[in-house]
Scaffold this active site. Sequence first.
Site, PDB file in Angstrom:
ATOM      1  N   ARG A  80     -38.943 -13.900 -56.765  1.00 36.64           N
ATOM      2  CA  ARG A  80     -38.833 -14.449 -58.217  1.00 36.64           C
ATOM      3  C   ARG A  80     -37.697 -15.259 -58.089  1.00 36.64           C
ATOM      4  NH1 ARG A  80     -36.894 -10.886 -60.841  1.00 36.64           N
ATOM      5  NH2 ARG A  80     -36.865  -9.201 -59.593  1.00 36.64           N
ATOM      6  N   TYR A 208     -45.632 -17.511 -55.904  1.00 37.64           N
ATOM      7  CA  TYR A 208     -45.183 -15.983 -55.782  1.00 37.64           C
ATOM      8  C   TYR A 208     -45.377 -15.075 -56.909  1.00 37.64           C
ATOM      9  CZ  TYR A 208     -42.382 -11.872 -55.024  1.00 37.64           C
ATOM     10  OH  TYR A 208     -41.911 -10.640 -54.922  1.00 37.64           O
ATOM     11  N   LYS A 217     -45.170  -9.530 -64.515  1.00 35.49           N
ATOM     12  CA  LYS A 217     -43.774  -9.381 -65.221  1.00 35.49           C
ATOM     13  C   LYS A 217     -43.546 -10.322 -66.490  1.00 35.49           C
ATOM     14  CE  LYS A 217     -41.602  -6.513 -62.554  1.00 35.49           C
ATOM     15  NZ  LYS A 217     -41.807  -6.654 -60.985  1.00 35.49           N
ATOM     16  N   HIS A 237     -39.888  -1.493 -66.877  1.00 31.59           N
ATOM     17  CA  HIS A 237     -39.992  -1.795 -65.662  1.00 31.59           C
ATOM     18  C   HIS A 237     -39.994  -0.410 -64.843  1.00 31.59           C
ATOM     19  CE1 HIS A 237     -38.450  -3.758 -61.736  1.00 31.59           C
ATOM     20  NE2 HIS A 237     -39.761  -3.803 -61.722  1.00 31.59           N
ATOM     21  N   SER A 259     -35.861  -3.920 -59.049  1.00 29.30           N
ATOM     22  CA  SER A 259     -36.844  -4.229 -57.971  1.00 29.30           C
ATOM     23  C   SER A 259     -36.268  -3.973 -56.515  1.00 29.30           C
ATOM     24  CB  SER A 259     -36.812  -5.842 -58.119  1.00 29.30           C
ATOM     25  OG  SER A 259     -37.323  -6.292 -59.317  1.00 29.30           O
ATOM     26  N   CYS A 261     -35.984  -1.092 -55.024  1.00 30.53           N
ATOM     27  CA  CYS A 261     -35.297   0.215 -55.257  1.00 30.53           C
ATOM     28  C   CYS A 261     -36.122   1.480 -55.111  1.00 30.53           C
ATOM     29  CB  CYS A 261     -34.255  -0.095 -56.445  1.00 30.53           C
ATOM     30  SG  CYS A 261     -32.892  -1.289 -56.280  1.00 30.53           S
ATOM     31  N   ASP A 286     -44.971   0.354 -61.222  1.00 30.27           N
ATOM     32  CA  ASP A 286     -43.888  -1.008 -61.544  1.00 30.27           C
ATOM     33  C   ASP A 286     -43.728  -0.808 -62.879  1.00 30.27           C
ATOM     34  OD1 ASP A 286     -42.341  -2.929 -60.322  1.00 30.27           O
ATOM     35  OD2 ASP A 286     -43.788  -4.346 -61.446  1.00 30.27           O
ATOM     36  N   ARG A 375     -45.116  -8.817 -49.208  1.00 31.64           N
ATOM     37  CA  ARG A 375     -45.734  -7.696 -50.193  1.00 31.64           C
ATOM     38  C   ARG A 375     -47.182  -7.436 -49.783  1.00 31.64           C
ATOM     39  NH1 ARG A 375     -42.647  -6.018 -54.941  1.00 31.64           N
ATOM     40  NH2 ARG A 375     -40.606  -6.902 -54.514  1.00 31.64           N
TER      41      ARG A 375
HETATM   42  P1  GTP Z   1     -40.556  -3.667 -56.706  1.00 32.26           P
HETATM   43  O1  GTP Z   1     -42.009  -3.632 -56.310  1.00 32.26           O
HETATM   44  O2  GTP Z   1     -39.680  -4.885 -56.452  1.00 32.26           O
HETATM   45  O3  GTP Z   1     -40.375  -3.609 -58.095  1.00 32.26           O
HETATM   46  O4  GTP Z   1     -39.961  -2.473 -55.714  1.00 32.26           O
HETATM   47  P2  GTP Z   1     -39.853  -0.937 -56.007  1.00 32.26           P
HETATM   48  O5  GTP Z   1     -38.940  -0.339 -56.892  1.00 32.26           O
HETATM   49  O6  GTP Z   1     -41.350  -0.318 -55.937  1.00 32.26           O
HETATM   50  O7  GTP Z   1     -39.494  -0.564 -54.496  1.00 32.26           O
HETATM   51  P3  GTP Z   1     -40.086   0.039 -53.297  1.00 32.26           P
HETATM   52  O8  GTP Z   1     -40.554   1.668 -53.429  1.00 32.26           O
HETATM   53  O9  GTP Z   1     -41.175  -0.836 -52.797  1.00 32.26           O
HETATM   54  O10 GTP Z   1     -38.862   0.354 -51.888  1.00 32.26           O
HETATM   55  C1  GTP Z   1     -38.224  -0.762 -51.991  1.00 32.26           C
HETATM   56  C2  GTP Z   1     -37.573  -0.453 -50.491  1.00 32.26           C
HETATM   57  O11 GTP Z   1     -36.603   0.669 -50.531  1.00 32.26           O
HETATM   58  C3  GTP Z   1     -38.340  -0.248 -49.141  1.00 32.26           C
HETATM   59  O12 GTP Z   1     -38.112  -1.015 -48.185  1.00 32.26           O
HETATM   60  C4  GTP Z   1     -38.139   1.243 -49.233  1.00 32.26           C
HETATM   61  O13 GTP Z   1     -38.485   1.420 -47.813  1.00 32.26           O
HETATM   62  C5  GTP Z   1     -36.847   1.609 -49.671  1.00 32.26           C
HETATM   63  N1  GTP Z   1     -36.848   2.847 -50.042  1.00 32.26           N
HETATM   64  C6  GTP Z   1     -37.745   3.337 -51.079  1.00 32.26           C
HETATM   65  N2  GTP Z   1     -37.296   4.595 -51.628  1.00 32.26           N
HETATM   66  C7  GTP Z   1     -36.222   4.929 -50.723  1.00 32.26           C
HETATM   67  C8  GTP Z   1     -35.623   6.165 -50.525  1.00 32.26           C
HETATM   68  O14 GTP Z   1     -35.760   7.274 -51.180  1.00 32.26           O
HETATM   69  N3  GTP Z   1     -34.456   6.118 -49.913  1.00 32.26           N
HETATM   70  C9  GTP Z   1     -33.999   4.972 -49.020  1.00 32.26           C
HETATM   71  N4  GTP Z   1     -33.186   5.087 -48.105  1.00 32.26           N
HETATM   72  N5  GTP Z   1     -34.871   3.852 -49.291  1.00 32.26           N
HETATM   73  C10 GTP Z   1     -35.914   3.850 -49.858  1.00 32.26           C
HETATM   74  C1  SPV Z   2     -40.269  -7.100 -58.768  1.00 31.93           C
HETATM   75  O1  SPV Z   2     -39.549  -8.111 -58.207  1.00 31.93           O
HETATM   76  O2  SPV Z   2     -39.842  -6.199 -59.286  1.00 31.93           O
HETATM   77  C2  SPV Z   2     -41.821  -6.781 -58.124  1.00 31.93           C
HETATM   78  C3  SPV Z   2     -42.371  -8.088 -57.502  1.00 31.93           C
HETATM   79  O3  SPV Z   2     -42.392  -5.747 -58.682  1.00 31.93           O
HETATM   80  S1  SPV Z   2     -42.728  -9.183 -58.508  1.00 31.93           S
HETATM   81  O4  SPV Z   2     -43.994  -8.933 -58.982  1.00 31.93           O
HETATM   82  O5  SPV Z   2     -42.567 -10.361 -58.052  1.00 31.93           O
HETATM   83  O6  SPV Z   2     -41.843  -9.156 -59.800  1.00 31.93           O
HETATM   84 MN    MN Z   3     -40.912  -4.616 -59.958  1.00 29.68          MN
END
Ligand code: GTP
Ligand code: SPV
Ligand code: MN
Length: 591
Positions: A80, A208, A217, A237, A259, A261, A286, A375
């Site tokens: 983004r 993207y 979003k 979110h 994001s 996290c 999400d 992704r």
């Molecule tokens: P967006 O799609 O960007 O909104 O991200 P999201 O909030 O869905 O994050 P996602 O679950 O994809 O995790 C992002 C990164 O954090 C990945 O590389 C995971 O492996 C890592 N991660 C997720 N949960 C944990 C956790 O409990 N502990 C740690 N150390 N890392 C984590």
């Molecule tokens: C984020 O960045 O929080 C995502 C990926 O979930 S996007 O759809 O690009 O916003």
């Molecule tokens: Mn997101």
Amino acid sequence: MATAPQRITHLENLSREVAAWVAEVARLTVPDAVVWCDGSESERRALQARLVEARELIPLNAASYPGCHLYRSDPNDVARVEHVTFVCTREREDAGPNNHWMAPAEAHRKMDDLFRGCMRGRTLYVVPYCMGPIDSPYARCGVEITDSPYVVLNMRLMTRMGREALERIAREGTFVKGLHSTGELDPARRFIMHFPEELSIKSFGSGYGGNALLGKKCHALRIASWQARREGWLAEHMLIVGIENPRGETHYLACAFPSACGKTNLAMLIPPASYAGWKVWTVGDDIAWLHPGSDGRLYAINPEKGYFGVVPGTNPQTNRNAFETIRRDTIFTNVALTAEDEPWWEGLQAGEPLFDWQGRPFDPKKGPAAHPNSRFTVSAEQNPCYSPAADAPQGVPISAIVFGGRRRSLAPLVYQARSWTHGVLIGAGVASETTAAATGEVGVVRRDPMAMKPFAGYNFADYWDHWIKVGAALERPPQIFHVNWFRQGDDGKFLWPGFGENMRVLRWIIDRCGGAAGAVDTPIGHLPGPTDLDTHGLPIHGSTLAELLEVDRDAWRAEFGQVGAYLDEFGERLPQALKRELGEALRRVGG
Ligand code: GTP
Ligand code: SPV
Ligand code: MN
């Protein structure tokens, strides 16, 4: 295209408003052809075949990854772009200090100059979509016009796309207009503009996800948050997850983390071995749309139908559900490739990369093999713990709202707000280290209130005021919590094992909602005492747990000072109740 002409005519005739807008856009963008998407399987296959033929999609190993493809984006178009994302309200103050702003007339002029003639030699796709279950009173529709078949394929996985959505639009007469072109992928000619007062979006120069899949979003958060404020609901979110205990009772949690996290991972969590009889159900990973229900509770729907998830770090140990979900019919964007035509990414723990995400022979000196923001796009129905409630028109009742961030220090593993308004202050004060999900420096702590810094379609001061009012009107509001999975020790390692073990924290949260778990009262809220958190079978040292649950008053006094300075940026518009709550918080830490 494989679509029969009669069918095209029929779709076009469904909604006069949509057809008029498509004609207007076609006059501006001058495409070679106009295709109305019906969402059918034959349409999907034809688009996919066309992209494979053009070598934009690379078929992956048909035995180990059936139906999967790799897409390599332009290397300058991988995340983004917040610095060129605008909220264009008539009054600048309505967008607030939290958004980049441009006057609507100027923004339209700028965008129309970019769009003029931009689809020459290309096909214009009309993509009607519905955010939320097609028969839900809370669902909202939109139409995205795009010149990217990759975007069409993604929108088909991420939303309820096609004929049914268009039929709903025809019945309702309103829809969000989203105009998108990949343009020339020139970063200097890339803008994502939102016109909440007109329910429209114009996005140019990126293919993207968050910039180009306009249902996500742009519509479901920026435009929807604006509508939600006017109509008394919330667009957030947040993941939505159901936790079923061995007695068969399910509690639903809505969790807002910035994001990359941990939302997708928490939404698909697999409980530790000691949690026999517990089940986790994913409603969404999400975005959540939250509505006050007639019983005084808050109900959530997931407006999406698929996952656009972070690939790196996904493996059978961290997240077996996600790993299994993406073994078929998945679009991988910007991952690496093995000699066996299998996708590869950092943290996969098997195989080795032959080509990096840019298609170059892999050389570790040139950085990671998969892009850190690579992704997957996949239908939610492939998730082994997909919740049937994700299709419930009224949504699911929310027991707890959980905020979180990525903070190597300060924020404890978990704490509970004293009240709804205190919870709103905790949400407004969320800070998190930046990630690869957006362009810019990674690892810098910034304020990201409610994980909505990049996504609130209006002034945060008005947003917090709205949050306070929504909670006040609920007879049985959810309890509010804050978590941090990312505390680090002096050695830079995470103190908490995370992933499946986060179940232990969720259990405390649910038990607190039912009044069944103990807690200690601290200056920042209620924390689990040393024996309140279930650590059965968890190899964690008592001193590590103590560090995870420590509240450093001096550090928090400094933190609240910074939160105060941040909130002051919103001036007179900041709700009095939030100011009072901050004063209380400061007083409790001796400030
Ligand atoms: P967006 O799609 O960007 O909104 O991200 P999201 O909030 O869905 O994050 P996602 O679950 O994809 O995790 C992002 C990164 O954090 C990945 O590389 C995971 O492996 C890592 N991660 C997720 N949960 C944990 C956790 O409990 N502990 C740690 N150390 N890392 C984590
Ligand atoms: C984020 O960045 O929080 C995502 C990926 O979930 S996007 O759809 O690009 O916003
Ligand atoms: Mn997101």
